[in-house]
Design a protein around this motif. Sequence first.
Motif, PDB file in Angstrom:
ATOM      1  N   GLU A   1       0.840  -1.206   0.000  1.00 45.48           N
ATOM      2  CA  GLU A   1       0.000   0.000   0.000  1.00 45.48           C
ATOM      3  C   GLU A   1       0.873   1.253   0.000  1.00 45.48           C
ATOM      4  O   GLU A   1       0.627   2.221  -0.744  1.00 45.48           O
ATOM      5  CB  GLU A   1      -0.894  -0.038   1.237  1.00 45.48           C
ATOM      6  CG  GLU A   1      -1.666   1.227   1.482  1.00 45.48           C
ATOM      7  CD  GLU A   1      -1.389   1.789   2.838  1.00 45.48           C
ATOM      8  OE1 GLU A   1      -1.461   3.012   2.984  1.00 45.48           O
ATOM      9  OE2 GLU A   1      -1.053   1.010   3.757  1.00 45.48           O
ATOM     10  N   ARG A   2       1.916   1.226   0.801  1.00 44.00           N
ATOM     11  CA  ARG A   2       2.840   2.352   0.866  1.00 44.00           C
ATOM     12  C   ARG A   2       3.540   2.529  -0.481  1.00 44.00           C
ATOM     13  O   ARG A   2       3.798   3.627  -0.933  1.00 44.00           O
ATOM     14  CB  ARG A   2       3.858   2.024   1.946  1.00 44.00           C
ATOM     15  CG  ARG A   2       4.457   3.057   2.828  1.00 44.00           C
ATOM     16  CD  ARG A   2       3.863   4.319   3.031  1.00 44.00           C
ATOM     17  NE  ARG A   2       2.489   4.297   3.478  1.00 44.00           N
ATOM     18  CZ  ARG A   2       1.846   5.391   3.815  1.00 44.00           C
ATOM     19  NH1 ARG A   2       2.441   6.536   3.782  1.00 44.00           N
ATOM     20  NH2 ARG A   2       0.606   5.355   4.189  1.00 44.00           N
ATOM     21  N   MET A   3       3.826   1.395  -1.094  1.00 41.54           N
ATOM     22  CA  MET A   3       4.470   1.428  -2.405  1.00 41.54           C
ATOM     23  C   MET A   3       3.571   2.130  -3.424  1.00 41.54           C
ATOM     24  O   MET A   3       4.043   2.899  -4.262  1.00 41.54           O
ATOM     25  CB  MET A   3       4.749   0.005  -2.885  1.00 41.54           C
ATOM     26  CG  MET A   3       6.000  -0.578  -2.312  1.00 41.54           C
ATOM     27  SD  MET A   3       7.438   0.090  -3.136  1.00 41.54           S
ATOM     28  CE  MET A   3       8.673  -1.058  -2.642  1.00 41.54           C
ATOM     29  N   LYS A   4       2.298   1.843  -3.321  1.00 42.45           N
ATOM     30  CA  LYS A   4       1.366   2.481  -4.251  1.00 42.45           C
ATOM     31  C   LYS A   4       1.375   3.996  -4.044  1.00 42.45           C
ATOM     32  O   LYS A   4       1.333   4.772  -4.996  1.00 42.45           O
ATOM     33  CB  LYS A   4      -0.034   1.919  -4.035  1.00 42.45           C
ATOM     34  CG  LYS A   4      -0.416   0.909  -5.107  1.00 42.45           C
ATOM     35  CD  LYS A   4      -1.752   0.294  -4.809  1.00 42.45           C
ATOM     36  CE  LYS A   4      -1.707  -1.203  -5.040  1.00 42.45           C
ATOM     37  NZ  LYS A   4      -2.376  -1.941  -3.983  1.00 42.45           N
ATOM     38  N   TYR A   5       1.422   4.375  -2.789  1.00 43.65           N
ATOM     39  CA  TYR A   5       1.449   5.807  -2.486  1.00 43.65           C
ATOM     40  C   TYR A   5       2.699   6.450  -3.071  1.00 43.65           C
ATOM     41  O   TYR A   5       2.650   7.527  -3.680  1.00 43.65           O
ATOM     42  CB  TYR A   5       1.408   5.980  -0.968  1.00 43.65           C
ATOM     43  CG  TYR A   5       1.475   7.402  -0.502  1.00 43.65           C
ATOM     44  CD1 TYR A   5       0.494   8.312  -0.879  1.00 43.65           C
ATOM     45  CD2 TYR A   5       2.510   7.838   0.307  1.00 43.65           C
ATOM     46  CE1 TYR A   5       0.559   9.612  -0.449  1.00 43.65           C
ATOM     47  CE2 TYR A   5       2.571   9.128   0.734  1.00 43.65           C
ATOM     48  CZ  TYR A   5       1.599  10.017   0.357  1.00 43.65           C
ATOM     49  OH  TYR A   5       1.675  11.307   0.776  1.00 43.65           O
ATOM     50  N   LEU A   6       3.815   5.757  -2.909  1.00 43.14           N
ATOM     51  CA  LEU A   6       5.066   6.282  -3.444  1.00 43.14           C
ATOM     52  C   LEU A   6       5.032   6.328  -4.960  1.00 43.14           C
ATOM     53  O   LEU A   6       5.632   7.200  -5.579  1.00 43.14           O
ATOM     54  CB  LEU A   6       6.225   5.412  -2.979  1.00 43.14           C
ATOM     55  CG  LEU A   6       6.835   5.803  -1.655  1.00 43.14           C
ATOM     56  CD1 LEU A   6       7.758   4.716  -1.168  1.00 43.14           C
ATOM     57  CD2 LEU A   6       7.598   7.086  -1.800  1.00 43.14           C
ATOM     58  N   GLN A   7       4.321   5.384  -5.522  1.00 40.70           N
ATOM     59  CA  GLN A   7       4.198   5.350  -6.972  1.00 40.70           C
ATOM     60  C   GLN A   7       3.533   6.625  -7.479  1.00 40.70           C
ATOM     61  O   GLN A   7       3.900   7.157  -8.520  1.00 40.70           O
ATOM     62  CB  GLN A   7       3.359   4.143  -7.355  1.00 40.70           C
ATOM     63  CG  GLN A   7       3.693   3.573  -8.697  1.00 40.70           C
ATOM     64  CD  GLN A   7       3.056   2.216  -8.858  1.00 40.70           C
ATOM     65  OE1 GLN A   7       2.131   1.865  -8.130  1.00 40.70           O
ATOM     66  NE2 GLN A   7       3.545   1.458  -9.798  1.00 40.70           N
ATOM     67  N   ASP A   8       2.563   7.079  -6.722  1.00 38.13           N
ATOM     68  CA  ASP A   8       1.915   8.335  -7.101  1.00 38.13           C
ATOM     69  C   ASP A   8       2.873   9.511  -6.927  1.00 38.13           C
ATOM     70  O   ASP A   8       2.792  10.489  -7.661  1.00 38.13           O
ATOM     71  CB  ASP A   8       0.669   8.570  -6.236  1.00 38.13           C
ATOM     72  CG  ASP A   8      -0.401   7.545  -6.524  1.00 38.13           C
ATOM     73  OD1 ASP A   8      -0.341   6.972  -7.618  1.00 38.13           O
ATOM     74  OD2 ASP A   8      -1.263   7.324  -5.662  1.00 38.13           O
ATOM     75  N   LEU A   9       3.722   9.393  -5.954  1.00 36.88           N
ATOM     76  CA  LEU A   9       4.576  10.526  -5.601  1.00 36.88           C
ATOM     77  C   LEU A   9       5.750  10.676  -6.551  1.00 36.88           C
ATOM     78  O   LEU A   9       6.128  11.785  -6.920  1.00 36.88           O
ATOM     79  CB  LEU A   9       5.092  10.331  -4.167  1.00 36.88           C
ATOM     80  CG  LEU A   9       5.270  11.573  -3.328  1.00 36.88           C
ATOM     81  CD1 LEU A   9       3.934  12.243  -3.139  1.00 36.88           C
ATOM     82  CD2 LEU A   9       5.833  11.172  -1.982  1.00 36.88           C
TER      83      LEU A   9
ATOM     84  N   ASN B   1       4.826   5.063 -12.612  1.00 39.05           N
ATOM     85  CA  ASN B   1       3.535   4.401 -12.794  1.00 39.05           C
ATOM     86  C   ASN B   1       3.631   3.143 -13.638  1.00 39.05           C
ATOM     87  O   ASN B   1       2.895   2.201 -13.436  1.00 39.05           O
ATOM     88  CB  ASN B   1       2.543   5.372 -13.440  1.00 39.05           C
ATOM     89  CG  ASN B   1       2.235   6.521 -12.525  1.00 39.05           C
ATOM     90  OD1 ASN B   1       2.146   6.335 -11.321  1.00 39.05           O
ATOM     91  ND2 ASN B   1       2.101   7.706 -13.089  1.00 39.05           N
ATOM     92  N   LYS B   2       4.569   3.191 -14.578  1.00 42.41           N
ATOM     93  CA  LYS B   2       4.612   2.064 -15.515  1.00 42.41           C
ATOM     94  C   LYS B   2       5.375   0.883 -14.954  1.00 42.41           C
ATOM     95  O   LYS B   2       5.255  -0.225 -15.445  1.00 42.41           O
ATOM     96  CB  LYS B   2       5.275   2.529 -16.816  1.00 42.41           C
ATOM     97  CG  LYS B   2       4.424   3.510 -17.579  1.00 42.41           C
ATOM     98  CD  LYS B   2       5.289   4.580 -18.227  1.00 42.41           C
ATOM     99  CE  LYS B   2       4.587   5.907 -18.178  1.00 42.41           C
ATOM    100  NZ  LYS B   2       5.505   7.027 -18.373  1.00 42.41           N
TER     101      LYS B   2
ATOM    102  N   GLY C   1      12.033  -2.763  -9.188  1.00 43.00           N
ATOM    103  CA  GLY C   1      12.043  -1.614 -10.092  1.00 43.00           C
ATOM    104  C   GLY C   1      11.551  -0.357  -9.408  1.00 43.00           C
ATOM    105  O   GLY C   1      12.110   0.733  -9.582  1.00 43.00           O
ATOM    106  N   MET C   2      10.523  -0.532  -8.601  1.00 48.73           N
ATOM    107  CA  MET C   2       9.980   0.631  -7.883  1.00 48.73           C
ATOM    108  C   MET C   2      11.019   1.210  -6.936  1.00 48.73           C
ATOM    109  O   MET C   2      11.201   2.429  -6.865  1.00 48.73           O
ATOM    110  CB  MET C   2       8.760   0.207  -7.070  1.00 48.73           C
ATOM    111  CG  MET C   2       7.565  -0.096  -7.895  1.00 48.73           C
ATOM    112  SD  MET C   2       6.395   1.222  -7.838  1.00 48.73           S
ATOM    113  CE  MET C   2       6.305   1.534  -6.102  1.00 48.73           C
TER     114      MET C   2
END
Lengths: 181, 439
Positions: B263-271, B276-277, B283-284
């Motif tokens: 979930e935190r990773m998703k948040y960071l993905q937005d940041l 996003n890809k 990779g993240m």
Amino acid sequence: MTPQFSPMNPNSIKTRFTHRFLRALKRLRKNTKSPTAASSPPPSFSLRYQTVKMAADASMAAAVGPRRVWSRAILRKVRSRGFSARRIRSGRRSTASGVVRRIRRIKNGKTRVEEKIGFFGDDHRKTEELRRLVPGGEEAMDLYSLLDETAHYIKCLSTQVHTSGGLKSEKRNFGLMKKSQ
Amino acid sequence: MLHCLNAPGNAAGNCTDMSVLERQRARTKWQEEQLIHQPPQPCYFEGNDQFNNGFSMLNQGQDFLNLMNSEMGHVVKVDPGLDNNGWQEFGQFGGEVLGLGSSGFVTGSGFELNYGISRTVSCPEDVAAAAAVEETAATETTQRESVSPEKMTSLVGRESFKKRKADKNQSLKAVAGEESREKRIKGCNEEDESKITEEYSNNSKNTTHNNNIKRETSADTSKDNSKVSEVQKPDYIHVRARRGQATDSHSLAERVRREKISERMKYLQDLVPGCNKITGKAGMLDEIINYVQSLQRQVEFLSMKLAAVNPSLDFNIDNFFAKEVFPGSTSNFPIGVQSEITNPAYLQFNPLQQLASCSGLEMGINNPDMALRRTISAPLSIPDTFLDSSCFDQIQTSSGWDGNLQNIYGMEFLQGRLTSFPGQQFTGSNEASNLKMEM
């Protein structure tokens, strides 16, 4: 001397950071202009850069406050650096041992973290890298809080970049203005 | 009795190869029938009180009890129409097995499951009826008992699966008696319990493979139970134990942790831009590291620049505070948004700063007036009033202000300020935040 302008949102990190950073820069300048500093040769560029960088870091961390691990770590670092600088002036022995002790403590924390987190291979290596990047990340904390800290740190860093970018352009304008005159 | 019942079941299982499509169709048909027969019969509920109580120990909550009641009504409804409803029960079971089997089980045991299903489905009616009889004979307590041992063994571990099966065949009752007591003592962490229930239902399907009709009935009832707990589950559980996953508290905690991390990773993905890809944690993390590094480098670069510009600023130390008002926002605005109002507004703005910085001078005469103006216009809505006040002030200041400034600071300073400040600064002050700052 002090303008009584109430900022838009005094609680926003951006405003607080700007205020603190400017105050720190002003203090720096005053120090250089003060008679004691005037007698000594002007500080080298690298030293000035370091102080400015430290001022930026410290003001950012102070703007965030002690509720984040990374800001706490920066504040601690700044404070200890100040202490060590003071101590260097008085006597060097104690600082050296203090530094060694601190490093050892950090290392211990790191090993504990490594034991705690069952990451393997690539992910683990990258996590460690991230830990090294984020201040305070080498403390014992799990991956979730590390990512949390990273997110907040990224936000604050981009704020910092924005703000000091604007500041820089201001200063350049000033500098150009002075040259033109 | 069991053996002779087993024989036709086995035969049917081996001989008839029901296709998946047929099974699906049969399942839907049965489900329709059950929908018709759905209304619960309240007269059977009293008999189930014990069972309900026993389960309310596990899972508290009124809604769950209600659900349970309806489910139990359905289960107990089996006995009046033995041949038909018993068949239904098995049909439902088969359906459940199918559904669960399709929801991500390991393929290796998927065969086992399918085998079990085909056997169960193709079971002749009299076998089903007998099973139903068996089920009703084994009352609520036995149901509960037959539920418990499997739970316990699922706690014990998957490895001892074979041994457990043998155990069951020999002395189900004894183990059941023991372990139901144990279970009651355990008192039950809710989270663990419902997960275990699901796990257990998976296990029970394996045991149906053991050709034990009795086991099938217990599996049947447990099917209902686990279904109920599945209905209730989403309230407080996000992590599920799938087949083959461990259910001890450590691995559950681990799963929760992983969930939080993702979930935190998703948040960071937005940041993090351009993240996003990228899929996959490595990779993240790479991207995040790069971004943090680049930001840190930017900060270093900027502070280097600041340090480089620093000495040239000695002259304007007092204006530094004037700068303090806009630096944050100037970066948001591009240069060159000069408009008609720029100069007046800026005129007004600068003297104000000067006033603030050197208030001891004679142009303090203007000071109260401006302050008054500012206080008056402050509570009003910002942009328009600001522009208005700025125009007013400009008119006022342009008369007396310029002269004063020239007198005090000298022409060059004013000119320097007036000319060298681009529209950037005004745009900065045009922003709402700075408006209020100035007010």
